[in-house]
Motif scaffolding. Structure first.
Motif, PDB file in Angstrom:
ATOM      1  N   PHE A  33      -5.045   6.571   4.272  1.00 56.50           N
ATOM      2  CA  PHE A  33      -3.885   5.948   3.622  1.00 56.50           C
ATOM      3  C   PHE A  33      -3.617   6.644   2.297  1.00 56.50           C
ATOM      4  N   ALA A  34      -2.344   6.892   2.019  1.00 63.15           N
ATOM      5  CA  ALA A  34      -1.945   7.527   0.767  1.00 63.15           C
ATOM      6  C   ALA A  34      -0.718   6.814   0.223  1.00 63.15           C
ATOM      7  N   ALA A  35      -0.448   7.051  -1.059  1.00 59.34           N
ATOM      8  CA  ALA A  35       0.677   6.403  -1.741  1.00 59.34           C
ATOM      9  C   ALA A  35       1.682   7.455  -2.184  1.00 59.34           C
ATOM     10  N   ARG A  36       2.963   7.116  -2.067  1.00 55.89           N
ATOM     11  CA  ARG A  36       4.035   8.031  -2.461  1.00 55.89           C
ATOM     12  C   ARG A  36       4.910   7.368  -3.524  1.00 55.89           C
ATOM     13  N   ALA A  37       5.304   8.159  -4.514  1.00 52.78           N
ATOM     14  CA  ALA A  37       6.242   7.674  -5.527  1.00 52.78           C
ATOM     15  C   ALA A  37       7.655   7.840  -4.978  1.00 52.78           C
ATOM     16  N   ASN A  38       7.994   6.994  -4.011  1.00 54.05           N
ATOM     17  CA  ASN A  38       9.254   7.096  -3.296  1.00 54.05           C
ATOM     18  C   ASN A  38       9.836   5.700  -3.162  1.00 54.05           C
ATOM     19  N   ALA A  39      11.037   5.502  -3.700  1.00 49.00           N
ATOM     20  CA  ALA A  39      11.646   4.165  -3.675  1.00 49.00           C
ATOM     21  C   ALA A  39      11.896   3.682  -2.255  1.00 49.00           C
ATOM     22  N   LYS A  40      12.160   4.611  -1.313  1.00 46.06           N
ATOM     23  CA  LYS A  40      12.443   4.225   0.062  1.00 46.06           C
ATOM     24  C   LYS A  40      11.171   3.903   0.832  1.00 46.06           C
ATOM     25  N   ARG A  41      10.068   4.547   0.436  1.00 40.91           N
ATOM     26  CA  ARG A  41       8.841   4.382   1.201  1.00 40.91           C
ATOM     27  C   ARG A  41       7.649   4.735   0.328  1.00 40.91           C
TER      28      ARG A  41
END
Length: 389
Positions: A33-41
């Protein structure tokens, strides 16, 4: 029957709740699992078998290719068109296509991959990828008359991506293909992970307006509750429809009806200088992934300790399945930051960087950052080593 597995993960960007069905592979084998600085996802199911954000042995990649090719429904009417989704799943889709062709040599089949780079004056077919950080991509119309006929006369479509979570991108691409060719009578979706859930899977044919099947190496369902982390505002794509980015049409953008030729001669030359206890990374660049896998496979067959992965334009936070991140300029020249994840300086004794774009400063800096060598693939059989200055 084994009960579904439930997993809860607190990401910096929100809460992930995942229910996974029992299958041939476990969650840990296939993904992190990873995290993205993306407002959509704000999340990413980070594949450990894709060869993109995580180093993976070629033999395991091939096992996934064969697993997904083996789940394509028997007896699909041909021609069958395989389309791999840029940028992340280009190598996966090409591997699945080649595994399918190996198992069904008599079936007419065409491989294409979507792209964010225009090749020459080829006609393009655009569609949207709604949740992507770089949503504009398109298909090139094959310029070879025989390959174009395969696309325009296809009866079945196999769409390949690393994961399915909403199905929207598949739907958009399917619609674009059916406008071009109304004779398509079946769509098959092939993914490493399918987390759309049972209810969504059951109404796919209704959504698409055509019979749809779906198969994955791992299936389940997720709910993501976004947190308060502010998304990045950095651009992930600077779209110029007809800009020459140095992309090569010979590796899949303009269509292939056969497997690519593995670079066996280069592999033998390289293997002769690789020690028995030395570690090798074959690094693809951006959309240029499958030739790196083929070189890695050839080295592996010669007994080398080799792993494969690729650079990416996807901005991912250093958390969870991403322990290290290197950033540098884009070798396609869009001015978009690119990354290598989970590679540390000195981790490998040999780093072989495979690229399709002409030599440039960005490639030099990539090679310098990882202590690598540059290999420019002008065609399958014409590969030049570029001096790293």
């Amino acid at each position: 029957m084994t009960s579904p597995q439930t997993i809860k993960i607190e990401l910096p960007t929100g809460l992930m709740e995942l229910t996974v069905d029992a299958g041939a592979f476990s969650v840990d084998e296939l993904m992190g699992f990873a995290a993205r600085a993306n407002a959509k996802r704000g999340f990413l199911f980070l594949s450990k078998v894709l060869g993109k954000h995580w180093p993976v042995r070629p033999a395991l990649m091939r096992k996934i290719h064969e697993n997904l090719a083996g789940q394509v429904p028997a007896g699909l009417p041909g021609p069958v068109v395989f389309i791999a989704m840029a940028e992340t799943a280009i190598g996966l889709g090409q591997g699945v296509f080649e595994a399918y062709k190996n198992a069904h040599p008599g079936t007419e089949a065409l491989f294409l991959h979507t792209s964010r780079y225009h090749v020459g004056g080829a006609e393009i077919i655009e569609f949207a990828e709604a949740h992507s950080h770089a949503p504009r991509q398109f298909l090139h119309m094959p310029q070879d008359a025989r390959l174009r006929a395969l696309l325009l006369n296809a009866k079945s479509l196999v769409l390949v991506d690393d994961e399915a979570s909403t199905g929207n991108t598949f739907l958009n691409l399917s619609n674009a293909c059916r406008v071009l060719n109304p004779n398509i009578g079946h769509v098959h979706l092939a993914t490493i992970t399918n987390f759309m859930g049972k209810a969504a899977n059951e109404v796919l044919s209704q959504r698409f307006g055509i019979p749809v099947s779906i198969a994955a190496s791992l299936s389940g369902e997720y709910v993501f509750t976004a947190g308060d982390l502010q998304p990045s505002s950095s651009a992930a794509q600077v779209f110029e429809a007809h800009a020459d980015r140095g992309a090569n049409g010979g590796f899949g953008r303009l269509g292939l009806d056969r497997a690519l030729v593995a670079p066996d001669t280069l592999a033998k030359k390289l293997a002769a200088a690789i020690g028995a206890d030395e570690r090798v990374l074959v690094l693809g660049t951006g959309e240029f992934m499958h030739p790196a896998f083929l070189l890695g496979s050839a080295l592996e067959a010669l007994g080398c300790d080799v792993q494969v992965q690729s650079t990416t334009r996807s901005p991912i936070l250093k958390w969870g399945a991403v322990s290290h991140a290197l950033s540098f300029a884009d070798n396609y020249g869009e001015g978009v930051e690119n990354y290598i994840y989970n590679v540390t300086i000195g981790q490998y004794d040999h780093v072989l960087v495979c690229h399709e774009t002409p030599p440039n400063q960005a490639l030099q800096r990539i090679a310098q950052a990882v202590g690598g060598r540059l290999f420019h693939f002008l065609s399958e059989n014409h590969i030049e080593e570029i001096s790293v200055r």
